[in-house]
Design a protein around this motif. Structure first.
Motif, PDB file in Angstrom:
ATOM      1  N   UNK A   1    -148.907   9.194   3.491  1.00 50.33           N
ATOM      2  CA  UNK A   1    -148.785   7.744   3.553  1.00 50.33           C
ATOM      3  C   UNK A   1    -147.632   7.212   2.700  1.00 50.33           C
ATOM      4  N   UNK A   2    -146.688   8.042   2.368  1.00 58.61           N
ATOM      5  CA  UNK A   2    -145.602   7.586   1.502  1.00 58.61           C
ATOM      6  C   UNK A   2    -144.278   7.511   2.265  1.00 58.61           C
ATOM      7  N   UNK A   3    -143.576   6.440   2.105  1.00 56.97           N
ATOM      8  CA  UNK A   3    -142.184   6.308   2.506  1.00 56.97           C
ATOM      9  C   UNK A   3    -141.872   6.608   3.969  1.00 56.97           C
ATOM     10  N   UNK A   4    -142.761   6.342   4.891  1.00 62.63           N
ATOM     11  CA  UNK A   4    -142.505   6.478   6.325  1.00 62.63           C
ATOM     12  C   UNK A   4    -141.965   7.841   6.754  1.00 62.63           C
ATOM     13  N   UNK A   5    -142.319   8.907   6.080  1.00 62.84           N
ATOM     14  CA  UNK A   5    -141.870  10.244   6.476  1.00 62.84           C
ATOM     15  C   UNK A   5    -142.717  10.743   7.636  1.00 62.84           C
ATOM     16  N   UNK A   6    -142.291  11.844   8.279  1.00 61.62           N
ATOM     17  CA  UNK A   6    -143.080  12.456   9.344  1.00 61.62           C
ATOM     18  C   UNK A   6    -144.444  12.874   8.825  1.00 61.62           C
ATOM     19  N   UNK A   7    -144.489  13.370   7.590  1.00 63.69           N
ATOM     20  CA  UNK A   7    -145.759  13.782   7.002  1.00 63.69           C
ATOM     21  C   UNK A   7    -146.707  12.591   6.925  1.00 63.69           C
ATOM     22  N   UNK A   8    -146.165  11.422   6.664  1.00 65.24           N
ATOM     23  CA  UNK A   8    -146.980  10.219   6.601  1.00 65.24           C
ATOM     24  C   UNK A   8    -147.694   9.994   7.929  1.00 65.24           C
ATOM     25  N   UNK A   9    -146.957  10.016   8.994  1.00 62.50           N
ATOM     26  CA  UNK A   9    -147.520   9.780  10.319  1.00 62.50           C
ATOM     27  C   UNK A   9    -148.503  10.879  10.687  1.00 62.50           C
ATOM     28  N   UNK A  10    -148.125  12.114  10.451  1.00 59.41           N
ATOM     29  CA  UNK A  10    -149.000  13.241  10.790  1.00 59.41           C
ATOM     30  C   UNK A  10    -150.306  13.189  10.009  1.00 59.41           C
ATOM     31  N   UNK A  11    -150.228  12.897   8.730  1.00 60.94           N
ATOM     32  CA  UNK A  11    -151.439  12.828   7.907  1.00 60.94           C
ATOM     33  C   UNK A  11    -152.310  11.649   8.345  1.00 60.94           C
ATOM     34  N   UNK A  12    -151.698  10.519   8.633  1.00 62.51           N
ATOM     35  CA  UNK A  12    -152.459   9.356   9.087  1.00 62.51           C
ATOM     36  C   UNK A  12    -153.176   9.671  10.393  1.00 62.51           C
ATOM     37  N   UNK A  13    -152.488  10.341  11.307  1.00 65.18           N
ATOM     38  CA  UNK A  13    -153.108  10.715  12.586  1.00 65.18           C
ATOM     39  C   UNK A  13    -154.266  11.676  12.349  1.00 65.18           C
ATOM     40  N   UNK A  14    -154.072  12.665  11.481  1.00 65.72           N
ATOM     41  CA  UNK A  14    -155.157  13.621  11.170  1.00 65.72           C
ATOM     42  C   UNK A  14    -156.374  12.891  10.612  1.00 65.72           C
ATOM     43  N   UNK A  15    -156.134  11.955   9.706  1.00 61.18           N
ATOM     44  CA  UNK A  15    -157.252  11.212   9.114  1.00 61.18           C
ATOM     45  C   UNK A  15    -157.965  10.376  10.167  1.00 61.18           C
ATOM     46  N   UNK A  16    -157.219   9.719  11.021  1.00 60.71           N
ATOM     47  CA  UNK A  16    -157.839   8.910  12.069  1.00 60.71           C
ATOM     48  C   UNK A  16    -158.609   9.780  13.055  1.00 60.71           C
ATOM     49  N   UNK A  17    -158.060  10.935  13.397  1.00 60.96           N
ATOM     50  CA  UNK A  17    -158.769  11.857  14.287  1.00 60.96           C
ATOM     51  C   UNK A  17    -160.077  12.314  13.660  1.00 60.96           C
ATOM     52  N   UNK A  18    -160.048  12.602  12.381  1.00 57.12           N
ATOM     53  CA  UNK A  18    -161.266  13.032  11.688  1.00 57.12           C
ATOM     54  C   UNK A  18    -162.290  11.903  11.661  1.00 57.12           C
ATOM     55  N   UNK A  19    -161.841  10.702  11.418  1.00 54.87           N
ATOM     56  CA  UNK A  19    -162.758   9.567  11.405  1.00 54.87           C
ATOM     57  C   UNK A  19    -163.372   9.345  12.787  1.00 54.87           C
TER      58      UNK A  19
END
Length: 130
Positions: free
Chosen positions: A94-112
């Motif tokens: 969730x930091x600085x609009x990096x690809x990791x940010x988007x990927x981690x956010x998607x993973x968290x939403x998928x888990x939820x």
């Protein structure tokens, strides 16, 4: 023994706290604003348990192990290159609009979504058994 797992009721209570960024059964993510408030009070000598309680996070819900982990992780994040940020305390998510940010956010939403689907199925079974 591992960290305390949150119940559905506890997760709902935590989600309703304005300083909660997101929550899963095993992890609580804070807003940047909360981390800044926490750090300021911690530097003044306040105990993590008291700070968390002051901002609506009851110690009995968080558990002793998580409380001390929160303080440690906020300290690590404060002194990291990225500094305090929304969401994840450890991995730069969730930091600085990096690809990791988007990927981690998607993973968290998928888990939820997965967890919510499980809860719906459990509720269907309970209601059909009555």
């Amino acid at each position: 023994m591992g960290k305390k797992v949150f119940t559905e009721e506890e997760m709902e209570m935590l989600r309703n706290n304005p300083y909660t960024y997101s929550v899963t059964p095993s992890t609580l993510y804070f807003t940047k604003e909360f981390k800044e408030l926490f750090w300021q009070e911690y530097q003044k000598g306040e105990v993590p348990r008291q700070i968390l309680s002051k901002y609506g996070y009851p110690a009995d819900v968080l558990g002793k192990k998580r409380i001390w982990g929160i303080a440690h992780n906020i300290k690590d994040q404060y002194y990291s290159e990225e500094g305090l940020r929304e969401g994840s305390l450890k991995r730069g998510a969730f930091a600085n609009n990096s690809n990791e940010t988007t990927e981690e956010a998607v993973r968290q939403l998928q888990e939820e979504v997965r967890q919510l689907r499980q809860e719906i199925e459990r509720m269907k079974k309970v209601s059909s058994a009555q």
